[in-house]
Design a protein around this motif. Structure first.
Motif, PDB file in Angstrom:
ATOM      1  N   GLU A  27       0.835  -1.198   0.000  1.00  0.00           N
ATOM      2  CA  GLU A  27       0.000   0.000   0.000  1.00  0.00           C
ATOM      3  C   GLU A  27       0.870   1.248   0.000  1.00  0.00           C
ATOM      4  O   GLU A  27       0.584   2.234  -0.677  1.00  0.00           O
ATOM      5  CB  GLU A  27      -0.900  -0.001   1.239  1.00  0.00           C
ATOM      6  N   ASP A  28       1.985   1.214   0.765  1.00  0.00           N
ATOM      7  CA  ASP A  28       2.849   2.379   0.845  1.00  0.00           C
ATOM      8  C   ASP A  28       3.558   2.632  -0.474  1.00  0.00           C
ATOM      9  O   ASP A  28       3.715   3.772  -0.909  1.00  0.00           O
ATOM     10  CB  ASP A  28       3.880   2.178   1.958  1.00  0.00           C
ATOM     11  N   GLN A  31       1.217   4.293  -2.725  1.00  0.00           N
ATOM     12  CA  GLN A  31       1.041   5.690  -2.373  1.00  0.00           C
ATOM     13  C   GLN A  31       2.237   6.522  -2.840  1.00  0.00           C
ATOM     14  O   GLN A  31       2.081   7.635  -3.328  1.00  0.00           O
ATOM     15  CB  GLN A  31       0.867   5.852  -0.857  1.00  0.00           C
ATOM     16  N   ASP A  34       1.814   7.145  -6.549  1.00  0.00           N
ATOM     17  CA  ASP A  34       0.845   8.212  -6.808  1.00  0.00           C
ATOM     18  C   ASP A  34       1.428   9.570  -6.441  1.00  0.00           C
ATOM     19  O   ASP A  34       1.214  10.564  -7.134  1.00  0.00           O
ATOM     20  CB  ASP A  34      -0.437   7.966  -6.006  1.00  0.00           C
ATOM     21  N   ASP A 369     -12.093  11.540  -2.740  1.00  0.00           N
ATOM     22  CA  ASP A 369     -12.063  10.242  -2.067  1.00  0.00           C
ATOM     23  C   ASP A 369     -10.920  10.208  -1.047  1.00  0.00           C
ATOM     24  O   ASP A 369     -10.006  11.031  -1.081  1.00  0.00           O
ATOM     25  CB  ASP A 369     -11.970   9.087  -3.064  1.00  0.00           C
ATOM     26  N   HIS A 370     -10.994   9.255  -0.133  1.00  0.00           N
ATOM     27  CA  HIS A 370     -10.046   9.203   0.986  1.00  0.00           C
ATOM     28  C   HIS A 370      -8.610   9.033   0.515  1.00  0.00           C
ATOM     29  O   HIS A 370      -7.692   9.685   1.034  1.00  0.00           O
ATOM     30  CB  HIS A 370     -10.423   8.061   1.940  1.00  0.00           C
ATOM     31  N   LYS A 371      -8.389   8.161  -0.462  1.00  0.00           N
ATOM     32  CA  LYS A 371      -7.030   7.898  -0.927  1.00  0.00           C
ATOM     33  C   LYS A 371      -6.421   9.141  -1.556  1.00  0.00           C
ATOM     34  O   LYS A 371      -5.239   9.459  -1.332  1.00  0.00           O
ATOM     35  CB  LYS A 371      -7.037   6.736  -1.927  1.00  0.00           C
ATOM     36  N   HIS A 372      -7.218   9.872  -2.335  1.00  0.00           N
ATOM     37  CA  HIS A 372      -6.708  11.083  -2.971  1.00  0.00           C
ATOM     38  C   HIS A 372      -6.362  12.134  -1.919  1.00  0.00           C
ATOM     39  O   HIS A 372      -5.318  12.783  -1.994  1.00  0.00           O
ATOM     40  CB  HIS A 372      -7.745  11.622  -3.960  1.00  0.00           C
ATOM     41  N   GLU A 374      -5.491  11.634   1.104  1.00  0.00           N
ATOM     42  CA  GLU A 374      -4.347  11.173   1.874  1.00  0.00           C
ATOM     43  C   GLU A 374      -3.024  11.487   1.174  1.00  0.00           C
ATOM     44  O   GLU A 374      -1.996  11.662   1.833  1.00  0.00           O
ATOM     45  CB  GLU A 374      -4.453   9.660   2.124  1.00  0.00           C
ATOM     46  N   LEU A 375      -3.025  11.590  -0.147  1.00  0.00           N
ATOM     47  CA  LEU A 375      -1.810  11.973  -0.862  1.00  0.00           C
ATOM     48  C   LEU A 375      -1.319  13.348  -0.421  1.00  0.00           C
ATOM     49  O   LEU A 375      -0.114  13.604  -0.356  1.00  0.00           O
ATOM     50  CB  LEU A 375      -2.062  11.989  -2.374  1.00  0.00           C
ATOM     51  N   PRO A 378      -1.524  13.082   4.647  1.00  0.00           N
ATOM     52  CA  PRO A 378      -1.424  11.726   5.213  1.00  0.00           C
ATOM     53  C   PRO A 378      -1.678  11.673   6.706  1.00  0.00           C
ATOM     54  O   PRO A 378      -2.010  10.617   7.238  1.00  0.00           O
ATOM     55  CB  PRO A 378       0.018  11.317   4.876  1.00  0.00           C
ATOM     56  N   GLY A 381      -6.986  12.655   8.022  1.00  0.00           N
ATOM     57  CA  GLY A 381      -7.944  12.164   7.045  1.00  0.00           C
ATOM     58  C   GLY A 381      -9.207  13.005   7.000  1.00  0.00           C
ATOM     59  O   GLY A 381      -9.427  13.893   7.840  1.00  0.00           O
TER      60      GLY A 381
END
Length: 453
Positions: A27-28, A31, A34, A369-372, A374-375, A378, A381
């Motif tokens: 996952e890291d 990230q 991205d 969205d959460h993932k975006h 978090e970029l 981090p 949230g």
């Protein structure tokens, strides 16, 4: 001036350290990939500052040329493009947008020259979206095929109105028939990749006439529609006419009803709303504009252009907001002297970057969205920032905002009220970021005291 239907950079980007568990390591790495794209990729905006005349509502950075200096303008656009790409850490340009002014006044060879310069400095895919704004006059229409062969694969056409009287009041230099012919020719060259700009809130405009006009327009072009609300700007001819009572604009309530009417009409014709003022069929969204709303980097070239990118030598973390010199003659002189004409550059703080990501991201129907998020954030949230705010909770309970496992976004009803929702979100963001900074400083102080004992 026209604006999108509603008003609506980068700080230090920290990454989580590698975890010992394989799943978290993967996952890291994703990230980090991205995050690297945030620095390595950018879109490019190229500003052509000239128009043959100034529309009655317009206060954009545009000029009536006193002489033909196309050759010098082309050379300077090329040089500034080259310089800014070298100053950035960008290796890939994802899209190019030629705006203005009236870029369809430029010679097609200018467009080809700029694109060639981009290709020499960075990767520009053969399938990358390259958009040109077009004024739908006979001259503009006659050059479309040459622009297409120069590398343009998407046209954005400033129709604005299909009413002769309205076009005269707005100071436009084309007729409804000329606009429709231009749209038809553009669709022949770039099927599925034509956008039309249309304006509401015009003098004497009614909801009924607006609905009929949209339906007529959609019979000719149903790929992509951008809505603009006519607004008064000081110093314009229209502002003076309204002030002196010569022209009357619809009320705020009437323009709000026009916006809702447009959403309904466009939806009925199969165009999905993907942003506050933009509607498209599934494969016709503007990738360039979407990159703005997603908070990615963009490089601005030309007089008065704006940019947001991380320059080389800044440690790879601080995004700068850049503004180029406004006046074309001075801009060209500065480009000739030093390779670019950046008049102003400001390093964006982490809070300023998050504010831009929030304001732009909330314009999209999909939201953030959460993932975006978090970029860019981090450590904090979306739930941590907005989940405990009483003001935001009230907006959630009203059904105007949605905060769930997907992320944060406006509801269908809330999107039409975005301007009134953003202040509460921005206040809460500033409060939470400031609180986190205080907590970090306190923890740092505690660590220092412990290490000194």
């Amino acid at each position: 001036m026209m604006r999108h239907a509603l008003h609506a950079g980068r700080g230090a980007l920290c990454l989580r350290s590698f975890s010992e568990t394989r799943g978290e390591v993967i996952e890291d790495v994703l990230q980090r990939t991205d995050s690297a794209r945030l620095t390595n990729e950018a879109s490019l905006y190229v500003h052509w500052p000239y128009c043959l005349r100034r529309c009655s509502y317009c206060n954009f950075n545009k000029y009536i040329p006193r002489e033909n200096n196309d050759h010098m303008m082309t050379e300077c656009l090329q040089r500034e493009t080259e310089t800014l790409l070298q100053l950035s850490q960008v290796s890939c340009i994802t899209s190019v947008f030629f705006g203005g002014g009236t870029p369809s006044l430029a010679h097609p060879s200018t467009i080809a020259a700029v694109l060639e310069t981009v290709s020499r400095q960075a990767n520009l895919s053969d399938t990358a979206e390259v958009t040109l704004e077009v004024n739908p006059t006979p001259v503009g229409r006659s050059k479309l095929e040459d622009f297409f062969h120069a590398g343009v694969n998407r046209f954005s056409i400033g129709v604005q109105s299909l009413q002769d009287e309205d076009l005269k009041v707005l100071g436009r230099d084309h007729s409804p028939q000329q606009a429709l012919l231009t749209v038809a020719e553009a669709r022949r060259l770039c099927p599925g990749r034509v956008s039309v700009d249309v304006m509401f809130g015009r003098p004497k405009q009614s909801v009924e006439s607006w609905e009929n006009e949209l339906s007529e327009l959609l019979r000719v072009c149903d790929d992509h529609v951008s809505l603009y609300q006519l607004t008064l700007e000081r110093g314009t001819q229209l502002f003076k006419q309204v002030l002196e009572g010569e022209v009357t604009l619809p009320t705020e309530e009437e323009t709000a009803e026009m916006y809702l009417c447009a959403r309904k009409t466009l939806h009925q014709h199969g165009l999905l709303q993907y942003e506050v003022s933009n509607f498209a069929r599934q494969n016709a969204v503007s990738h360039h504009n979407r990159s703005y709303w997603k908070g990615t980097q963009y490089i601005g070239v030309g007089p008065g252009a704006h940019g947001r990118f991380v320059p080389v030598g800044e440690g790879g973390v601080l995004r700068e907001a850049r503004t180029q010199t406004l006046e074309p003659d001075i801009w060209m002189r500065e480009v000739q002297q030093k390779g670019h004409a950046t008049r102003r550059k400001i390093q964006l703080s982490h809070l300023e970057l998050l504010e831009e990501v929030l304001v732009m991201g909330m314009r999209m129907t999909e939201g953030i969205d959460h993932k975006h998020w978090e970029l860019f954030s981090p450590q904090l949230g979306l739930h941590e920032v907005f989940g405990t705010s009483s003001d935001v909770q009230e907006l959630l309970q009203r059904g105007q905002l949605i905060l769930d496992e997907r992320g944060l976004r406006c509801s269908w009803e809330g999107l039409a009220l975005l301007d009134s929702l953003l202040p509460a979100l921005l206040v809460e963001l500033e409060r939470r970021v400031s609180l986190r900074l205080q907590e970090d400083e306190h923890a740092k102080g505690q660590t220092n005291r412990t290490s000194n004992t």
